[in-house]
Design a protein around this motif. Structure first.
Motif, PDB file in Angstrom:
ATOM      1  N   ARG A   1       0.856  -1.182   0.000  1.00 18.69           N
ATOM      2  CA  ARG A   1       0.000   0.000   0.000  1.00 18.69           C
ATOM      3  C   ARG A   1       0.887   1.225   0.000  1.00 18.69           C
ATOM      4  NH1 ARG A   1      -2.802  -2.949   4.237  1.00 18.69           N
ATOM      5  NH2 ARG A   1      -4.594  -4.034   3.327  1.00 18.69           N
TER       6      ARG A   1
ATOM      7  N   SER B   1      -3.299   3.648  -0.110  1.00 19.93           N
ATOM      8  CA  SER B   1      -3.957   3.069  -1.286  1.00 19.93           C
ATOM      9  C   SER B   1      -3.446   1.655  -1.515  1.00 19.93           C
ATOM     10  CB  SER B   1      -3.691   3.936  -2.523  1.00 19.93           C
ATOM     11  OG  SER B   1      -4.267   5.216  -2.373  1.00 19.93           O
TER      12      SER B   1
ATOM     13  N   THR C   1      -4.592  -2.341  -5.817  1.00 19.38           N
ATOM     14  CA  THR C   1      -5.411  -2.057  -6.994  1.00 19.38           C
ATOM     15  C   THR C   1      -5.263  -0.612  -7.441  1.00 19.38           C
ATOM     16  OG1 THR C   1      -7.387  -1.448  -5.700  1.00 19.38           O
ATOM     17  CG2 THR C   1      -7.114  -3.774  -6.271  1.00 19.38           C
ATOM     18  N   ARG C   2      -4.680   0.254  -6.591  1.00 25.40           N
ATOM     19  CA  ARG C   2      -4.455   1.671  -6.923  1.00 25.40           C
ATOM     20  C   ARG C   2      -3.012   1.945  -7.311  1.00 25.40           C
ATOM     21  NH1 ARG C   2      -8.555   4.456  -4.817  1.00 25.40           N
ATOM     22  NH2 ARG C   2     -10.335   3.155  -4.322  1.00 25.40           N
TER      23      ARG C   2
ATOM     24  N   ASN D   1      -0.388   1.444  -9.914  1.00 31.68           N
ATOM     25  CA  ASN D   1      -0.316   1.051 -11.316  1.00 31.68           C
ATOM     26  C   ASN D   1       1.097   0.584 -11.646  1.00 31.68           C
ATOM     27  OD1 ASN D   1      -0.994   0.674 -13.955  1.00 31.68           O
ATOM     28  ND2 ASN D   1      -0.751   2.825 -14.529  1.00 31.68           N
TER      29      ASN D   1
ATOM     30  N   HIS E   1      -7.576  -5.325 -11.112  1.00 32.61           N
ATOM     31  CA  HIS E   1      -6.613  -4.224 -10.960  1.00 32.61           C
ATOM     32  C   HIS E   1      -5.487  -4.573  -9.996  1.00 32.61           C
ATOM     33  CE1 HIS E   1      -9.922  -1.054 -12.139  1.00 32.61           C
ATOM     34  NE2 HIS E   1      -9.638  -1.915 -13.102  1.00 32.61           N
TER      35      HIS E   1
ATOM     36  N   PHE F   1      -4.250   5.710  -8.631  1.00 32.95           N
ATOM     37  CA  PHE F   1      -4.976   6.474  -7.628  1.00 32.95           C
ATOM     38  C   PHE F   1      -4.186   6.595  -6.332  1.00 32.95           C
ATOM     39  CE2 PHE F   1      -9.474   7.813  -8.060  1.00 32.95           C
ATOM     40  CZ  PHE F   1      -9.488   7.844  -9.433  1.00 32.95           C
ATOM     41  N   GLY F   2      -3.069   5.960  -6.235  1.00 33.74           N
ATOM     42  CA  GLY F   2      -2.222   6.102  -5.062  1.00 33.74           C
ATOM     43  C   GLY F   2      -0.771   6.219  -5.440  1.00 33.74           C
TER      44      GLY F   2
ATOM     45  N   ARG G   1     -11.055   6.674 -12.768  1.00 40.32           N
ATOM     46  CA  ARG G   1     -10.790   5.245 -12.695  1.00 40.32           C
ATOM     47  C   ARG G   1     -12.095   4.453 -12.769  1.00 40.32           C
ATOM     48  NH1 ARG G   1      -6.722   2.431  -9.881  1.00 40.32           N
ATOM     49  NH2 ARG G   1      -6.827   0.251 -10.495  1.00 40.32           N
TER      50      ARG G   1
ATOM     51  N   TYR H   1     -11.123  13.068  -3.369  1.00 40.53           N
ATOM     52  CA  TYR H   1     -11.785  12.030  -4.149  1.00 40.53           C
ATOM     53  C   TYR H   1     -13.292  12.267  -4.230  1.00 40.53           C
ATOM     54  CZ  TYR H   1      -7.566   9.177  -3.311  1.00 40.53           C
ATOM     55  OH  TYR H   1      -6.289   8.694  -3.229  1.00 40.53           O
TER      56      TYR H   1
ATOM     57  N   GLN I   1     -14.850   7.714  -4.264  1.00 35.25           N
ATOM     58  CA  GLN I   1     -13.711   6.809  -4.105  1.00 35.25           C
ATOM     59  C   GLN I   1     -14.189   5.402  -3.737  1.00 35.25           C
ATOM     60  OE1 GLN I   1      -9.492   6.306  -1.633  1.00 35.25           O
ATOM     61  NE2 GLN I   1     -10.935   7.887  -1.042  1.00 35.25           N
TER      62      GLN I   1
ATOM     63  N   ARG J   1     -14.583  -3.489  -2.032  1.00 36.97           N
ATOM     64  CA  ARG J   1     -14.583  -2.030  -2.018  1.00 36.97           C
ATOM     65  C   ARG J   1     -16.001  -1.507  -2.237  1.00 36.97           C
ATOM     66  NH1 ARG J   1     -10.115  -0.237  -6.337  1.00 36.97           N
ATOM     67  NH2 ARG J   1     -11.844  -0.757  -7.716  1.00 36.97           N
TER      68      ARG J   1
END
Length: 713
Positions: A85, A89, A92-93, A95, A109, A142-143, A474, A516, A519, A534
């Motif tokens: 993390r 995030s 999945t956030r 990339n 993701h 996203f993170g 996203r 966000y 989110q 989520r």
């Protein structure tokens, strides 16, 4: 000063903020990486910095001491399923790209590092961009974005054998080779690896194989690479965690595979495993057209296929389409059985970019087109009562398809010796179709526009300031669709930063505000295969301060501290408790600690000998979004010791490198991950709804070690 032990350098260590020139081997990631001249928050990690700790643990674990990073391991010791993390995030956030090609699973993701074990041994460098970052390929960040470049070209031929042994019967062996540049133009290199481990958690074993093969051609104008890599993993499932009571009395207990035999004895199924193969092919071409233009073109194909196997006790016939039976005069509609749930998928496409660099303008035009085709199906391979079923019958058979296209244009323009302006425009369109309960019922198309702009101010050769504002959009993932009717999410990210570099000190400081809309935050719950669930939460934000530094003390000692302070809140969070909808006000976003601290103290008595003490502190987290006391994951700290010693020899073995890693040297009993759930109980008190809470935990190993030796031929 030997820089191999410094973990979070923004760039190669220098005494000024003058940007570093991109090397030949970095051209394939140049379109998505940034330098100090860009208004983006980032950290770099090189092969030399990875080497002392690279003894078989997964890449997330090797990134553990970078700023704002939290890592975890299902098996408890960094081998098998691991996660990361960044700024709270989840994976999945984050990339992930490899040589500029998307690696995240198109549907979930997520990033499954277990599918490419020992990949750090074929990594030349990586860059972790925090926040939205720069335009890249694959699902929007996203993170954070993690950009990995695989092994560069080697001028000299070599052979290298590495072995490491450690706690929990961990054994890693790999073989690497390179022909060196033949005729100054051609090189072939490769790696074979095998890792086995029993894991800290009961039966959480890993049996991992991987390979990497690269052929390269270069001349003054062209660099061409053909890259093949992949892995095969068999891991005993450890994704169920344990409850608080079990955590106190039996930290290593693993409920996976548990059942009761006909005599009432508790047993565990011996093949409750995840068994998956994934193979990647990349063709990478960089062409220098003239003194101002160069182009990148990549073609890629990934094949993945495998299953996880489960023993199921007293499962309903209805789940599998079985017809009820009459046995000894009684109807039978449940059975013990063993099932396999399969994935069979193909991912292919192209990414491309063109770079123009002349005078004060650095312009990149690029994009990507990628297609994912997935099959999801289930088979019963044994049943006490098979009813009307036949071998190879599929009790579900679903398909999905996802198309992803993006184009971007970004430019950095130097106004004068002090000011640079940055602009980045991306258009992305996503089409997703799926047809079943296991994939979600989906027929959705999204069109996203993601603008980014910023400025950099170089006060002098040592001080650099930057500001940026970025928008990211996203799409939901497969699990989101399974859980309801999710909405796409939007992020506005503001970053302000200051960088200072001198010959002995480097400091990176940044403040961020990530706002966000809708989110998709982690609820704390898991689905039936251990994947986090989520839900859209309306408005939320992350506001934080990050500082990392590298300080040389004389010519033998170095400090590399970092700290991340943040406030992560859901605004006006709504929750139904005991049948009544409540506004809880501002609540903590799940799995988002307010403080994360890392540090490394390095001692280098000479160029051949390195010692390091690495420490990590992660503050209290909530595993859900309702600030329930039962959802708290306690703060924890971890300290590792790392040593490396090189021995030059005059035999056919040119160099012997010995490495030692002692994890958690103070034997802290800590938990780095968990889950939290609620459900409505209408049975205990008829006519009354009571909200029940529960939690699960993933304990991490106490003191454990890895000892390695590398022979260079």
């Amino acid at each position: 000063m030997v820089m191999g032990m410094w973990l979070t350098a923004q760039e190669i260590q220098t005494d000024s903020l003058v940007g570093e020139k991109i090397t030949l081997d970095e051209v394939f990631v140049s379109a998505i990486r940034v330098t100090k001249e860009s208004p983006v928050t980032f950290s770099n990690l090189t092969k030399a910095q990875l080497k002392p700790r690279n003894l078989g643990q997964d890449i997330p674990v090797l990134l553990n001491f970078m700023p704002a990073v939290v890592t975890t391991s299902d098996a408890g010791a960094g081998v098998g399923y691991t996660g990361i993390r960044v700024r709270g995030s989840d994976a999945t956030r984050v990339n992930v790209t490899i040589n500029g090609i998307p690696y995240n699973d198109s549907e979930s993701h997520g990033t499954f590092w277990v599918n490419m074990p020992d990949f750090a041994s074929s990594t030349e460098s990586l860059q972790l961009q925090r926040g939205v970052g720069t335009s890249t390929n694959g699902a929007g960040a996203f993170g954070a974005s993690l950009n990995i470049a695989t092994d560069g070209l080697s001028e000299e031929a070599y052979g290298r054998i590495s072995s490491s042994i450690g706690s929990y019967n961990t054994l890693r062996n790999n073989l690497k080779f390179s022909t060196g540049l033949m005729h100054d133009q051609f090189e072939i290199s490769g790696r074979l690896s095998r890792i086995i481990s029993d894991g800290y958690i009961d039966r959480a074993s890993s049996d991992l194989d991987s390979y990497f093969l690269q052929g390269a051609f270069k001349n003054d104008q062209t660099l061409l690479k053909a890259v093949l890599f992949g892995g095969h993993e068999i891991t005993y499932q450890a994704w169920n965690g344990i409850d608080a009571a079990t955590l106190q009395i039996d930290r290593t207990f693993n409920p996976s595979g548990i059942y009761t035999d006909e005599n009432g004895n508790t047993k565990f199924y011996d093949n409750e495993v995840d068994n998956y193969k994934q193979n990647h092919a990349q063709l990478l071409w960089n062409q220098k057209l003239n003194g101002y233009w160069n182009t990148n073109l990549a073609l890629h194909y990934t094949k993945g296929r495998g299953y996880f196997e489960q023993f199921r006790e007293d499962d309903d016939f209805d789940t599998y389409g079985f017809t009820p039976l009459v046995v000894n005069g009684e109807e039978v509609n449940t059975t013990d059985l063993i099932r396999r749930r399969w994935l069979d998928n193909d991912f292919y496409g192209t990414v491309f970019s063109a770079n123009y660099n002349k005078g004060n303008l650095d312009l990149i035009l690029g994009g990507g087109w990628n297609t994912y085709e997935g099959k999801h199906f289930g088979e019963v391979i044994w049943a006490a009562y098979a009813s009307n079923s036949f071998i190879r019958d599929r009790y579900y058979d679903d398909t999905s398809k996802k198309k992803d296209f993006n184009v971007f244009a970004k430019a950095n323009y130097r106004l004068n010796d002090h000011w640079s302006l940055f602009g980045d425009l991306q258009y992305r369109t996503v089409g997703y179709e799926a047809n079943g309960e296991d994939t979600g019922i989906v027929d959705d198309t999204f069109d996203f526009f993601n603008p980014k702009l910023g400025a950099t101010y170089n006060l002098n050769p040592n001080n650099n300031f930057y500001m940026s504002f970025a928008v990211a959009n996203r799409e939901p993932n497969r699990n989101d669709y399974e859980n309801g009717s999710p909405k796409p999410e939007r992020l506005n990210d503001l970053e302000l930063g200051w960088r200072y570099v001198s010959s002995d000190v480097q400091v990176n400081t940044n403040v961020y505000y990530m706002n966000y809309k809708d989110q998709l935050v982690l609820t704390g719950e898991l689905n039936d295969v251990g994947a986090p669930l989520r839900a859209n939460v309306g408005d939320s934000y992350r506001f934080g301060l990050e500082i990392d530094a590298q300080i040389a003390i004389g010519d033998k000692f170095a400090l590399s501290p970092n700290i991340a302070l943040s406030s992560n809140k859901n605004k006006d969070f709504l929750f139904q408790r005991d049948g009544v909808l409540e506004n809880l006000g501002d609540t903590h976003i799940a799995f988002s600690p307010d403080i994360i601290i890392g540090n490394q103290i390095s001692y280098l008595p000479n160029e051949k000998f390195q010692l390091a003490l690495l420490s990590k502190y992660v503050g209290k987290q909530y595993m859900g979004n309702i600030d329930a006391k039962g959802s708290i994951l306690d703060a924890y700290s971890q300290t590792d010791f790392n040593a490396q010693y090189e021995i030059e020899t005059n035999t056919f073995i040119k160099r012997l490198t010995l490495s030692l890693l002692v994890n958690n040297i103070f034997n802290a009993e800590y938990v780095s991950n968990g889950y939290f759930f609620t459900y409505d109980d209408n049975w205990t008190s008829p006519g009354q709804t009571t909200t029940i809470e529960g939690a699960g935990y993933y304990p991490q190993a106490g003191t454990n070690f890895l000892l390695g030796a590398t022979f260079e031929l």
